[in-house]
Design a protein around this motif. Sequence first.
Motif, mmCIF file in Angstrom:
data_model
loop_
_atom_site.group_PDB
_atom_site.id
_atom_site.type_symbol
_atom_site.label_atom_id
_atom_site.label_comp_id
_atom_site.label_asym_id
_atom_site.label_seq_id
_atom_site.Cartn_x
_atom_site.Cartn_y
_atom_site.Cartn_z
ATOM 1 N N ARG A 51 0.969 -1.338 -0.269
ATOM 2 C CA ARG A 51 -0.093 0.042 -0.319
ATOM 3 C C ARG A 51 0.847 1.759 -0.236
ATOM 4 O O ARG A 51 0.436 2.473 -0.069
ATOM 5 C CB ARG A 51 -0.774 -0.273 0.883
ATOM 6 N N ASP A 52 2.556 1.086 0.391
ATOM 7 C CA ASP A 52 2.622 2.158 0.493
ATOM 8 C C ASP A 52 3.821 2.333 -0.837
ATOM 9 O O ASP A 52 4.841 3.217 -0.702
ATOM 10 C CB ASP A 52 4.071 2.007 1.279
ATOM 11 N N TRP A 54 3.082 2.556 -4.299
ATOM 12 C CA TRP A 54 3.150 3.879 -5.100
ATOM 13 C C TRP A 54 4.207 5.410 -4.875
ATOM 14 O O TRP A 54 4.636 6.058 -5.428
ATOM 15 C CB TRP A 54 1.756 4.500 -4.456
ATOM 16 N N SER A 72 1.304 1.921 -9.779
ATOM 17 C CA SER A 72 1.258 1.064 -8.543
ATOM 18 C C SER A 72 0.701 0.527 -8.486
ATOM 19 O O SER A 72 0.606 -0.979 -8.062
ATOM 20 C CB SER A 72 2.201 1.542 -8.291
ATOM 21 N N ILE A 73 -0.736 1.480 -8.238
ATOM 22 C CA ILE A 73 -1.840 1.576 -6.841
ATOM 23 C C ILE A 73 -2.590 0.121 -7.770
ATOM 24 O O ILE A 73 -2.923 -0.408 -6.776
ATOM 25 C CB ILE A 73 -2.244 1.899 -6.955
ATOM 26 N N THR A 74 -2.401 0.652 -9.513
ATOM 27 C CA THR A 74 -3.294 -0.273 -10.102
ATOM 28 C C THR A 74 -3.342 -1.512 -10.133
ATOM 29 O O THR A 74 -4.299 -3.090 -10.251
ATOM 30 C CB THR A 74 -3.588 -0.005 -11.377
ATOM 31 N N VAL A 76 -1.352 -3.416 -7.792
ATOM 32 C CA VAL A 76 -1.941 -3.714 -6.381
ATOM 33 C C VAL A 76 -3.402 -3.974 -5.938
ATOM 34 O O VAL A 76 -3.643 -5.483 -5.691
ATOM 35 C CB VAL A 76 -1.052 -3.072 -4.911
ATOM 36 N N GLU A 77 -4.021 -2.950 -6.204
ATOM 37 C CA GLU A 77 -5.815 -3.586 -6.405
ATOM 38 C C GLU A 77 -5.893 -4.608 -7.332
ATOM 39 O O GLU A 77 -6.928 -5.816 -7.064
ATOM 40 C CB GLU A 77 -6.392 -2.285 -7.088
ATOM 41 N N ARG A 92 -8.725 9.324 -11.423
ATOM 42 C CA ARG A 92 -7.264 8.843 -12.035
ATOM 43 C C ARG A 92 -6.895 9.780 -13.509
ATOM 44 O O ARG A 92 -6.192 9.721 -13.905
ATOM 45 C CB ARG A 92 -7.603 7.367 -11.637
ATOM 46 N N LEU A 219 -4.641 6.286 -3.115
ATOM 47 C CA LEU A 219 -4.500 5.257 -2.281
ATOM 48 C C LEU A 219 -5.006 4.445 -3.012
ATOM 49 O O LEU A 219 -5.672 4.066 -4.328
ATOM 50 C CB LEU A 219 -5.356 5.559 -1.298
ATOM 51 N N VAL A 220 -4.520 3.271 -2.814
ATOM 52 C CA VAL A 220 -4.767 1.619 -2.880
ATOM 53 C C VAL A 220 -6.183 1.606 -3.058
ATOM 54 O O VAL A 220 -6.760 1.299 -1.081
ATOM 55 C CB VAL A 220 -4.187 0.569 -2.207
ATOM 56 N N TRP A 470 -8.936 -3.404 2.362
ATOM 57 C CA TRP A 470 -7.388 -2.270 2.635
ATOM 58 C C TRP A 470 -6.707 -3.614 3.508
ATOM 59 O O TRP A 470 -5.586 -3.445 3.885
ATOM 60 C CB TRP A 470 -8.117 -1.336 3.622
#
Length: 580
Positions: A51-52, A54, A72-74, A76-77, A92, A219-220, A470
Amino acid sequence: MVEKVVIDPLTRIEGHLRIEMETEGEQIKKAWSVSTQFRGIETIVQNRDPRDVWAFVQRICGVCTSVHAIASITAVEDAIGSNPPENARLIRSLVLGSQEIQDHVIHFYHLHALDFVNVPNAAKADPAKALEFAHSIGSKWRGNNLKRFTEVRDTVKKILESGQLSVFTGGYWDHPDYRLPPEADLMCVAHYLDALEFQRSMIRINTVFGGKNPHPNFLVGGMACSIDPQSSESINQVQMDQVKTWVEEINEFVKDCYYPDILALGGVYKDYFDIGATHPNYLAVGLAGSMFAGDPNKSRLSSPHTAIKPGVIFDDDLTKVHPFDPHKIEEFITSAWYEYSVGDKKGLTPDKGETTVKYTGPQPPFKWLGDRDKYTWSKAPRYDGKPMQVGPVARMLLAYAQGYEPVKKLLDGAIATLGITPKQINSTMGRTFARAAEAVVSADLMREDYNALVKNIKEGNIDVFDASKWEPSRWPAEAQGYAFIEVARGDLSHWVSIKNGKVDRYQAVVPTTWLAGGRDAQGVTGPYEESLMGTGTHPLVDPKAPLEPMRTIHSYDPCMSCGVHILDPDGNLLGEAVTS
């Protein structure tokens, strides 16, 4: 006689790119693209909270920071199964759109235009004739007026008289291949200054939604900003009205100023539609701003930016778009200062990628690297074993081949106006044109994204975060994910493996790697290299003023630094200049 020429570093912005060339007469015969800096951010994020990540990887670049954060967040999602709300995806998309168009505008006016526009020549212009010229090319920009052009002409005169050219120091202003009349140069210099103000204003969109710029907050699972029309501390009506104003300014500038300037430039330097072609293979997963969690062919995301299908074109055959398979991407290190556990001749897919440093080059400063097997820090990505061109040219040609009407209308108009063919878009001037054409299309899509977000807010839909995934306790013990995003310079993908709540492996395959990478295991050149040496006829008239290869490499928009050094065959310094 073979002569060795080195440009190091090559560009007008951040980074480290070195170009080595062998010439005969006034033509380039061989070229090597050398990335001279290693950063290792992919290894820095190992064993960190996904979650960090990005916040770390958006530091890959100090220019296009948002794109790496969103990739990055995409990714991880995709790994943990998070499904961000539609509002988060629209925000976004607005951030990506503003970043992309700002990038294109900065690229042309502040990093590339001076390869074609002679600033000192503007001092000789008649402002009234400059205004006539602007009208003649169809420029409706509100900054075109006699008072403005006179002020700019007089400012250029004062700068020349002072003997201190400031940001224009180091240009090859005496080069014989500057072709614009003084009035066209004056118009372009005025637009250069207008673009400085425009790009500063439009990027405020990122600040509204991300809290700051560069390096906005993400934010993830969604976005860090909240929406509440009744609160002064959240995204409210006042801020949305500001964003609307900026979106309209974007449409005005790219359509009334940027695009007409590019068409005019293309007409004067038409031969550059036949110079700088690279491998005729193109890859894109959609229009600029397309975002996919996982395989683009199966992703749950849908937006106007995905109006064209992910695809690949081989050998300039625009009649056939091949389906895109993410598993056909491999990165080679045959010419790069790394080592693979499977050996240096084999490629690795990004999900199994390795970043193990093994520097075998000489002690800097370098004299010559082209006689070595390994000569760069850039890996060499290949798709189905082939080097690919990514970026605006690839996206425009894929959209054209698929009959996407907004792109087809622009390209057909340019083809008729300039007397070129679609295949000539693969060229130095074609890449410059494609960026402007793409900015026009993206400006319209930003309007659509903004209107969709406003509609949701009016209907009471203000959700921007999916909290269901989360907590790490809700993730699988092991997970893999990846994301594809089409950004200013081309196709960007991030790949992550998560084990026990921490990053186990991370790889980013970025547009400049696709384009700036060196030779692969078969000895096939990367796109930068091929665009200089592919035909064996690329011009280079004066090694001390290598304007022609700079035009070609700048057309890719590499993020590199600001000095040029020219060496003789023995490695002795012939001259040094700082590009403006």
